[in-house]
Scaffold this motif. Structure first.
Motif, PDB file in Angstrom:
ATOM      1  N   THR A 172       0.816  -1.213   0.000  1.00  0.00           N
ATOM      2  CA  THR A 172       0.000   0.000   0.000  1.00  0.00           C
ATOM      3  C   THR A 172       0.857   1.274   0.000  1.00  0.00           C
ATOM      4  OG1 THR A 172      -1.696   1.208   1.222  1.00  0.00           O
ATOM      5  CG2 THR A 172      -0.279  -0.222   2.512  1.00  0.00           C
ATOM      6  N   LEU A 173       2.063   1.191   0.594  1.00  0.00           N
ATOM      7  CA  LEU A 173       2.958   2.356   0.576  1.00  0.00           C
ATOM      8  C   LEU A 173       3.500   2.582  -0.830  1.00  0.00           C
ATOM      9  CD1 LEU A 173       4.997   1.842   3.865  1.00  0.00           C
ATOM     10  CD2 LEU A 173       3.024   3.317   3.462  1.00  0.00           C
TER      11      LEU A 173
ATOM     12  N   ALA B 164       0.744   4.036  -2.830  1.00  0.00           N
ATOM     13  CA  ALA B 164       0.526   5.442  -2.493  1.00  0.00           C
ATOM     14  C   ALA B 164       1.519   6.317  -3.241  1.00  0.00           C
ATOM     15  CB  ALA B 164       0.661   5.646  -0.989  1.00  0.00           C
ATOM     16  N   ALA B 165       2.775   5.884  -3.306  1.00  0.00           N
ATOM     17  CA  ALA B 165       3.807   6.662  -3.991  1.00  0.00           C
ATOM     18  C   ALA B 165       3.550   6.695  -5.495  1.00  0.00           C
ATOM     19  CB  ALA B 165       5.183   6.081  -3.692  1.00  0.00           C
TER      20      ALA B 165
ATOM     21  N   ARG C 197      12.145   6.354  -7.883  1.00  0.00           N
ATOM     22  CA  ARG C 197      11.875   7.230  -6.733  1.00  0.00           C
ATOM     23  C   ARG C 197      11.163   6.474  -5.637  1.00  0.00           C
ATOM     24  NH1 ARG C 197      11.550  13.204  -8.272  1.00  0.00           N
ATOM     25  NH2 ARG C 197      13.452  13.278  -9.489  1.00  0.00           N
TER      26      ARG C 197
ATOM     27  N   ARG D 139      12.882   6.596  -2.107  1.00  0.00           N
ATOM     28  CA  ARG D 139      12.255   7.447  -1.098  1.00  0.00           C
ATOM     29  C   ARG D 139      11.319   6.701  -0.165  1.00  0.00           C
ATOM     30  NH1 ARG D 139      11.878  12.778  -3.317  1.00  0.00           N
ATOM     31  NH2 ARG D 139      13.991  13.339  -3.920  1.00  0.00           N
ATOM     32  N   VAL D 140      10.773   5.577  -0.616  1.00  0.00           N
ATOM     33  CA  VAL D 140       9.766   4.900   0.201  1.00  0.00           C
ATOM     34  C   VAL D 140      10.220   3.508   0.637  1.00  0.00           C
ATOM     35  CG1 VAL D 140       7.395   4.028   0.268  1.00  0.00           C
ATOM     36  CG2 VAL D 140       7.885   6.196  -0.866  1.00  0.00           C
TER      37      VAL D 140
ATOM     38  N   PRO E 196      13.984   3.389   2.589  1.00  0.00           N
ATOM     39  CA  PRO E 196      13.952   3.918   3.957  1.00  0.00           C
ATOM     40  C   PRO E 196      13.173   3.022   4.918  1.00  0.00           C
ATOM     41  CG  PRO E 196      13.460   5.662   2.397  1.00  0.00           C
ATOM     42  CD  PRO E 196      13.522   4.387   1.609  1.00  0.00           C
ATOM     43  N   TYR E 197      12.091   2.422   4.422  1.00  0.00           N
ATOM     44  CA  TYR E 197      11.292   1.552   5.282  1.00  0.00           C
ATOM     45  C   TYR E 197      12.073   0.293   5.660  1.00  0.00           C
ATOM     46  CZ  TYR E 197       7.123  -0.866   7.009  1.00  0.00           C
ATOM     47  OH  TYR E 197       6.212  -1.520   7.795  1.00  0.00           O
TER      48      TYR E 197
ATOM     49  N   ARG F  53      10.465   5.062  15.791  1.00  0.00           N
ATOM     50  CA  ARG F  53       9.901   5.961  14.790  1.00  0.00           C
ATOM     51  C   ARG F  53       8.477   5.522  14.443  1.00  0.00           C
ATOM     52  NH1 ARG F  53      14.063   6.174  10.212  1.00  0.00           N
ATOM     53  NH2 ARG F  53      12.951   4.331   9.580  1.00  0.00           N
ATOM     54  N   GLY F  54       8.111   4.326  14.882  1.00  0.00           N
ATOM     55  CA  GLY F  54       6.728   3.906  14.714  1.00  0.00           C
ATOM     56  C   GLY F  54       6.431   3.179  13.436  1.00  0.00           C
ATOM     57  N   LEU F  55       7.298   2.259  13.048  1.00  0.00           N
ATOM     58  CA  LEU F  55       7.061   1.509  11.814  1.00  0.00           C
ATOM     59  C   LEU F  55       5.914   0.552  11.940  1.00  0.00           C
ATOM     60  CD1 LEU F  55      10.646   0.631  10.632  1.00  0.00           C
ATOM     61  CD2 LEU F  55       9.180   2.485   9.927  1.00  0.00           C
TER      62      LEU F  55
ATOM     63  N   PHE G  18      -6.530   5.660  -0.163  1.00  0.00           N
ATOM     64  CA  PHE G  18      -6.749   4.219  -0.052  1.00  0.00           C
ATOM     65  C   PHE G  18      -7.648   3.862   1.120  1.00  0.00           C
ATOM     66  CE2 PHE G  18      -3.048   4.971  -2.537  1.00  0.00           C
ATOM     67  CZ  PHE G  18      -3.005   3.963  -3.483  1.00  0.00           C
TER      68      PHE G  18
ATOM     69  N   PHE H 222       3.456   7.655   4.663  1.00  0.00           N
ATOM     70  CA  PHE H 222       4.786   7.043   4.636  1.00  0.00           C
ATOM     71  C   PHE H 222       5.361   7.083   6.052  1.00  0.00           C
ATOM     72  CE2 PHE H 222       4.545   8.910   0.232  1.00  0.00           C
ATOM     73  CZ  PHE H 222       4.239   7.702  -0.369  1.00  0.00           C
TER      74      PHE H 222
ATOM     75  N   THR I  87       8.185   6.546   7.311  1.00  0.00           N
ATOM     76  CA  THR I  87       9.538   7.050   7.521  1.00  0.00           C
ATOM     77  C   THR I  87       9.618   8.565   7.349  1.00  0.00           C
ATOM     78  OG1 THR I  87       9.991   6.551   5.216  1.00  0.00           O
ATOM     79  CG2 THR I  87      10.672   4.913   6.836  1.00  0.00           C
TER      80      THR I  87
ATOM     81  N   PHE J  20       8.388  13.806  -5.643  1.00  0.00           N
ATOM     82  CA  PHE J  20       8.410  12.713  -6.628  1.00  0.00           C
ATOM     83  C   PHE J  20       8.362  13.285  -8.039  1.00  0.00           C
ATOM     84  CE2 PHE J  20       6.080   9.754  -3.463  1.00  0.00           C
ATOM     85  CZ  PHE J  20       7.280   9.296  -2.969  1.00  0.00           C
TER      86      PHE J  20
ATOM     87  N   SER K 268       3.118   8.934  11.834  1.00  0.00           N
ATOM     88  CA  SER K 268       2.477   7.827  12.542  1.00  0.00           C
ATOM     89  C   SER K 268       1.952   8.244  13.911  1.00  0.00           C
ATOM     90  CB  SER K 268       3.465   6.679  12.695  1.00  0.00           C
ATOM     91  OG  SER K 268       4.693   7.163  13.175  1.00  0.00           O
TER      92      SER K 268
END
Lengths: 306, 267
Positions: free
Chosen positions: A190-191, A194-195, A204, A208-209, A212-213, A304-306, B101, B107, B109, B122, B157
């Motif tokens: 879903t991330l 979203a990007a 990218r 960027r997404v 980093p995750y 960081r709340g992943l 969604f 995101f 991060t 982007f 978050s």
């Protein structure tokens, strides 16, 4: 069976279940305690060798943690002064040099490999994936032979720290790549969507997404494989030259703690044999430091709340 | 542009779907979707589970491109240009058609600010003054500015579920899309947050055309101007049953199946 259920009312069935639950309670409690006991025993058995190793390494190695041993390179003692063995500084700097270079070589290759494995699913990639997985199981001495044949020999039998780094990098790349790819696969779709829905190009989205995750877990993979590499003897044994001089030059022969321990073990001087405990302790401290760092990175990023 | 006089007053068509069908590895998931999307209106897609609402929605910004074996046939045009066979590059198309969604997906991060700015970055927008202004404007449009303006650098978050979803709306709005796709945007939210998002939609349609998929018929009736009703056919493929103004769908639908559905007889 089905007839029985039909003649029971709901209340009767409820009573039946309650009765069965009560009468089996003692048995279930016993089973639960039994397995708890088994687990505790297994834990103790697992910890005995671990703690006895730790205990002996610390008790026999602690007095080598002095400035003299840490700052002086090794030296061959004279026959009338067998205790004058110098120190370990050449092996400590050699370990840091060889393993540091190995990380610098392995990480970019492993990350690129992980991203390629993650992004593509063709036949070539499938072959690459299987190869990578198989490489994790290679006996590490093969890497030493490989580097000796294809790096040391063509350079006129020149043993260098760099050759050792290359051997360790080959050891680390599959470990990091496979773990990193798993980390990338765990990034929620879903991330990514979203990007993409914002008009991002694939590259990218990755930079960027996705990366980093996945980064904390990839960092952990790097740390753990580094810890593994630091303790390796076989791949570097006959490519780094086992030099007794302290050097930071990647093109010069060096020694690492495990290789120095291996060569020291061949001798007969009791002072030298005893000093292996000190080197083992220093090695353990280095590995412990790497693992601690890995844990800190993970802890910080999960906050960081992943 | 043709202005059409309808129950909802004059409407301009921004997007047209003609015989749109989506299949996965040869298995049809939705077909026969033919209807127009009116500019600056809210169009809802309703129907029971498996009727292909979400599948159809995702065809509109070409998200099926990522799925192996997925095939979209028929024609979808944006401002008269075919989005699949025309000259619009997919990434540019997606920056013109934003999406929100089912579950809030900021995101993790990135900070609140970086989440909203992400779409601009982007797409290569780097100038800080432009980004700053767009972020503030998007957060204001999403009714989130007042509660987050003092903590833009905080991780996304830390927001509540409802706030996260509004952040996702702000993120989509920051690139100034012409169409905003919403895939059951309130299904994971509590009633108060749902109310916020619904209120938001009526003000947002001033600046963007909205297409919303929803399970919730009352929601479709409350927020949308036009409504498409889809249903799973006998071969388990979803199909469009009826498309009309929301008022007509909910008061005097022309198809009996629509009537059955809105009266709660199935689904």
């Amino acid at each position: 069976m089905s007839e029985l259920q039909h003649i029971m009312t709901i209340d009767e069935r409820r009573e039946f279940v309650q009765k069965a639950a009560k009468s089996s309670l003692r048995k279930r409690e016993f089973t639960s305690k039994f397995f708890l006991g088994m687990m505790a025993t297994a834990l103790v058995i697992a910890f005995i060798p671990l703690f006895s190793i730790l205990q002996s390494v610390i008790s026999k190695g602690a007095h080598y943690l002095t400035w003299g041993y840490l700052s002086k390179p090794q030296q061959t003692p004279f026959a009338f002064d067998l205790a004058n063995i110098g120190g370990f500084s050449n092996a400590i700097t050699g370990t840091i040099l060889v393993d540091g270079l190995a990380v610098l070589i392995a990480v970019p290759i492993a990350v690129l490999l992980a991203v390629s494995l993650y992004e593509s699913d063709g036949r070539v990639m499938h072959f690459l994936r299987v190869t990578t997985e198989v490489m994790i199981g290679l006996p590490s001495i093969l890497l030493g032979i490989f580097i000796f044949t294809f790096v040391v020999t063509p350079m006129g039998y020149r043993m260098t720290a760099l050759a050792g780094s290359l051997a360790l990098a080959i050891l680390m790349v599959p470990l990091i790549a496979i773990a990193s790819e798993a980390a990338l696969r765990d990034v929620p779709d879903t991330l990514k969507e979203a990007a993409l829905a914002l008009g991002a190009r694939k590259s990218r989205v990755m930079l960027r997404v996705i990366l980093p995750y996945a980064a904390p877990r990839m960092v952990t993979a790097v740390m753990l494989s580094t810890s593994r590499a630091v303790g390796e003897t076989a791949p570097v044994l006959f490519v780094i030259g086992a030099s007794s001089l302290t050097s930071w030059n990647p093109m010069s022969p060096v020694t690492t703690l495990p290789t120095m321990m291996f060569t020291y073990l061949q001798g007969s001087n009791p002072y030298i044999i005893k000093s292996l405990w000190g080197m083992a302790l220093i090695l353990m401290i280095i590995v412990f430091f790497f693992n601690l760092l890995a844990r800190l990175v993970v802890a910080r990023s999960s906050k960081r709340g992943l | 542009m043709i202005e059409e006089i309808t129950d909802n007053g004059p409407q301009v068509t921004i997007m047209s779907l003609k015989n749109v069908a989506v299949s996965f590895s040869g298995k049809v998931a939705v077909r026969d979707a033919t209807f127009d999307i009116a500019k600056n209106r809210v169009t809802s897609m309703i129907g029971p589970s498996g009727s292909g609402k979400t599948t159809l929605l995702r065809a509109i910004n070409r998200l099926h491109d990522l799925t192996k074996g997925a095939k979209v046939t028929g024609e979808i045009t944006l401002d008269g240009e075919d989005i699949y066979n025309g000259g619009i590059p997919t990434t540019l198309l997606r920056s013109r058609i934003g999406m929100v969604f089912q579950r809030p997906n900021p995101f993790p991060t990135m900070s609140i600010y970086d989440n909203v700015a992400s779409g601009l970055r982007f797409n290569g927008v780097k100038k800080k003054s432009v980004v700053d202004e767009a972020v503030e404007h998007a957060l204001q449009s999403a009714a989130l500015w007042d509660s987050v303006s003092h903590r833009l650098k905080v991780a996304a978050s830390t927001l509540s579920g409802g706030e996260q979803q509004r952040l996702c709306i702000a993120r989509a709005l920051a690139v100034e899309p012409e169409i905003l796709l919403m895939d059951e945007p309130t299904s994971a939210l509590d009633p108060v947050s749902t109310q916020h998002i619904e209120d938001l939609m009526s003000s947002l349609k001033e600046i963007v055309t909205i297409i919303i998929v929803t399970h919730n018929m009352q929601q479709a009736a409350r927020v949308s101007d036009n409504c498409a009703f889809l249903l799973m056919g006998e071969d388990r493929a979803g199909e469009l049953i009826e498309f009309a103004s929301t008022e007509k769908i909910f008061t005097k639908p022309s198809d009996k199946r629509t009537l059955d559905y809105i009266q709660g007889r199935f689904g």
